[in-house]
Enzyme design. Structure first.
Site, PDB file in Angstrom:
ATOM      1  N   GLU A  86       0.891  -1.166   0.000  1.00  0.00           N
ATOM      2  CA  GLU A  86       0.000   0.000   0.000  1.00  0.00           C
ATOM      3  C   GLU A  86       0.921   1.206   0.000  1.00  0.00           C
ATOM      4  O   GLU A  86       1.538   1.522   1.015  1.00  0.00           O
ATOM      5  CB  GLU A  86      -0.915  -0.029   1.222  1.00  0.00           C
ATOM      6  CG  GLU A  86      -2.078   0.952   1.116  1.00  0.00           C
ATOM      7  CD  GLU A  86      -1.788   2.296   1.751  1.00  0.00           C
ATOM      8  OE1 GLU A  86      -1.405   3.218   0.985  1.00  0.00           O
ATOM      9  OE2 GLU A  86      -1.933   2.426   2.973  1.00  0.00           O
TER      10      GLU A  86
ATOM     11  N   CYS B  54      -1.420   9.019   3.059  1.00  0.00           N
ATOM     12  CA  CYS B  54      -1.193   8.513   1.703  1.00  0.00           C
ATOM     13  C   CYS B  54      -2.359   8.828   0.784  1.00  0.00           C
ATOM     14  O   CYS B  54      -2.175   9.018  -0.430  1.00  0.00           O
ATOM     15  CB  CYS B  54      -0.927   7.015   1.743  1.00  0.00           C
ATOM     16  SG  CYS B  54      -2.227   6.053   2.557  1.00  0.00           S
TER      17      CYS B  54
ATOM     18  N   GLU C 246       3.867  12.982  -4.910  1.00  0.00           N
ATOM     19  CA  GLU C 246       3.336  12.926  -3.555  1.00  0.00           C
ATOM     20  C   GLU C 246       4.190  13.808  -2.650  1.00  0.00           C
ATOM     21  O   GLU C 246       5.393  13.574  -2.495  1.00  0.00           O
ATOM     22  CB  GLU C 246       3.329  11.490  -3.034  1.00  0.00           C
ATOM     23  CG  GLU C 246       2.702  11.371  -1.653  1.00  0.00           C
ATOM     24  CD  GLU C 246       2.630   9.944  -1.149  1.00  0.00           C
ATOM     25  OE1 GLU C 246       1.600   9.583  -0.554  1.00  0.00           O
ATOM     26  OE2 GLU C 246       3.610   9.202  -1.338  1.00  0.00           O
TER      27      GLU C 246
END
Length: 498
Positions: free
Chosen positions: A268, A303, A402
């Site tokens: 993940e 996230c 990100e």
């Protein structure tokens, strides 16, 4: 109640805290084999919270041996599922009983507001152990269709020794996401917390033993990723590894598996979640509140943070003003103050990295409409004013990479098709959100978005009973829900000739 516990209360608790900081292997605390340690630094004071065991290869070997021995002994792996249930339920209650301590450990380790740690993270962790405790004795095996001369049984068995490598943004909660289903399935587990936030994981293991978990079934190995983490990834006697963290490190674990024993790897990883707001959304105030929450909660260190805000052009200016108003409620402050909604970032290095993205956005021509300042409060410069950019184009770094901080990029769209194309133009596919009052559009857009979770008229919807995970370079496999048990179990087919 938290209302009776003010800043002075938590400051006194922090002053008197003596965290457990050794590795937890085979049911006992112990130093690293070579005696090395590393400092756990509080980001809002700059002071050392604890000197922590720095585990490496020898410690991993010892823990793997303990986990394998406990698994083969069968006290946990082969016990009746209903015998696992009360142990996990007792652990859930012990987590609640020790909520203040656990919340304080995460607050001091990574700068999370104490109110979030106490009111969100610890209750969610306990609830997850309760959830999987209830699931233990409610999973059924299968009898496959066959002719009258045979009986085909399909049974679910634990994988064996499971390594779980978790991030620093939700230290206790992420541990539960991995450990609870792995234990419920009957495995023995090696938990490697992030070096920035190891303390609550060690305490979790102690509480698990107190709840009745047999020795060796849950082991905790604090240390650096390039030492303890790599050793876990390459170890030939680990059957499965589950990782939450960056895409870059996730790829390394795939390589470690290929270079060792082809252990199952579940990932993940990163995200760049789009939040689409259409002009037909009737409650723009609610959409603005959630847009601010989606980028400011946990200092943007999530996230699935809604870091790309896609707004239909006809409402762009009006909606951005609403978001600015809502983001103003998130002011950096002392994480030990229950009134604080925005704590520190995890450390000075990460704060500098996030601030570097803000500077790069300005250089590339985006308009910094508000925030973006790195602040010093007390002894710490790990505070960052939430930043909102407009005039962002899809090719800018702040729209593609990100950031893992409170930095919101606003992009315009003129049509549904353009919004979908813009949202899907990413290497990531973890989460997305859609704001519309048209039921047909909600279904149509949700189906078209390449994301593991699409929230409609909210952001980042989450529940223990619903799977969470992504696609593309956000990883594969699912945390939470019964589907998480698929990662930690394997199917066996048994043919019986009649």
């Amino acid at each position: 109640m938290l209302s009776s516990k003010d800043l002075s209360f938590w400051t006194a608790c922090a002053t008197g805290l003596q965290p457990v900081s050794q590795a937890y292997i085979d049911g006992r605390l112990q130093d690293a084999a070579d005696g090395r340690q590393f400092a756990s630094i509080c980001p809002h004071t700059g002071r050392t919270v604890a000197m922590v065991a720095r585990c490496a290869q020898a410690d991993v070997d010892l823990a793997v041996s303990a986990a394998r021995r406990s698994f083969e002994a069968g006290d946990w792996s082969r016990c009746h599922p209903r015998e696992r249930k009360p142990v996990l339920q007792k652990l859930a209650q012990l987590l609640r009983d020790n909520a203040d301590e656990l919340a304080l450990l995460d607050c001091l380790d990574m700068g999370k507001p104490i109110s979030d740690a106490l009111n969100i993270d610890v209750p969610a962790t306990a609830a997850l152990f309760d959830w999987y405790a209830e699931a233990c004795d409610k999973l059924y095996d299968e009898v496959a269709p066959s002719g009258p001369d045979a009986l085909a049984l399909v049974t679910r068995e634990p994988v064996g020794v499971v390594a779980a490598v978790i991030p620093w943004n939700f230290p206790l909660d992420m541990a539960a996401w991995k450990v609870a289903p792995a234990l419920a399935a009957g495995n023995s587990v090696l938990l490697k917390p992030a070096e920035q936030s190891p303390l609550s994981a060690i305490r979790l293991a102690q509480l698990a033993s107190e709840a009745g978990l047999p020795d060796g079934v849950l082991n905790v190995l604090p240390g650096y990723g390039e030492e303890a983490g790599q050793a876990l990834g390459l170890h030939p006697d680990i059957d499965c590894l589950s990782f939450t963290g960056s895409t870059e490190i996730g790829k390394r674990f795939l390589a470690y598996s290929a270079a060792s024993n082809m252990k199952m790897v579940w990932l993940e990883c990163g995200g760049k979640s789009p939040n689409l707001v259409f002009a037909d959304c009737a409650d723009l105030d609610a959409a603005a509140r959630k847009a601010a929450f989606g980028i400011c909660f946990n200092q943007g260190q999530v996230c699935s943070a809604s870091s790309r805000l896609l707004v239909e052009s006809s409402i762009h200016d009006r909606f951005v003003e609403k978001v600015l108003t809502e983001m103003a409620h998130y002011q950096p402050g002392n994480p030990l103050d229950p009134a604080t909604r925005l704590g520190t970032l995890v450390d000075a290095g990460h704060t500098g990295r996030v601030h570097g993205f803000i500077e790069d956005g300005v250089r590339q021509g985006a308009r910094l409409l508000a925030g973006g300042e790195r602040l010093r409060i007390g002894d710490s410069d790990c505070y960052l004013q939430p930043a909102l950019f407009t005039g962002v184009t899809p090719q800018m770094r702040i729209a593609r990479e990100e950031i893992f901080g409170p930095v919101l990029s606003v992009l315009r769209f003129d049509s549904e098709a353009e919004a979908i194309a813009m949202a899907n133009d990413s290497i990531y596919g973890l989460a997305a959100a859609v704001w519309t009052d048209q039921l047909q559009r909600a279904h149509r857009v949700a189906r078209a978005l390449r994301a593991g979770t699409v929230s409609v008229n909210t952001v980042d919807a989450l529940d223990p009973g619903v799977p969470f995970g992504g696609c593309k370079q956000s990883g594969f496999g699912r945390d939470l829900s019964l589907h998480a048990l698929d990662k930690f179990s394997q199917l066996k087919t048994t043919w019986i000739s009649l």
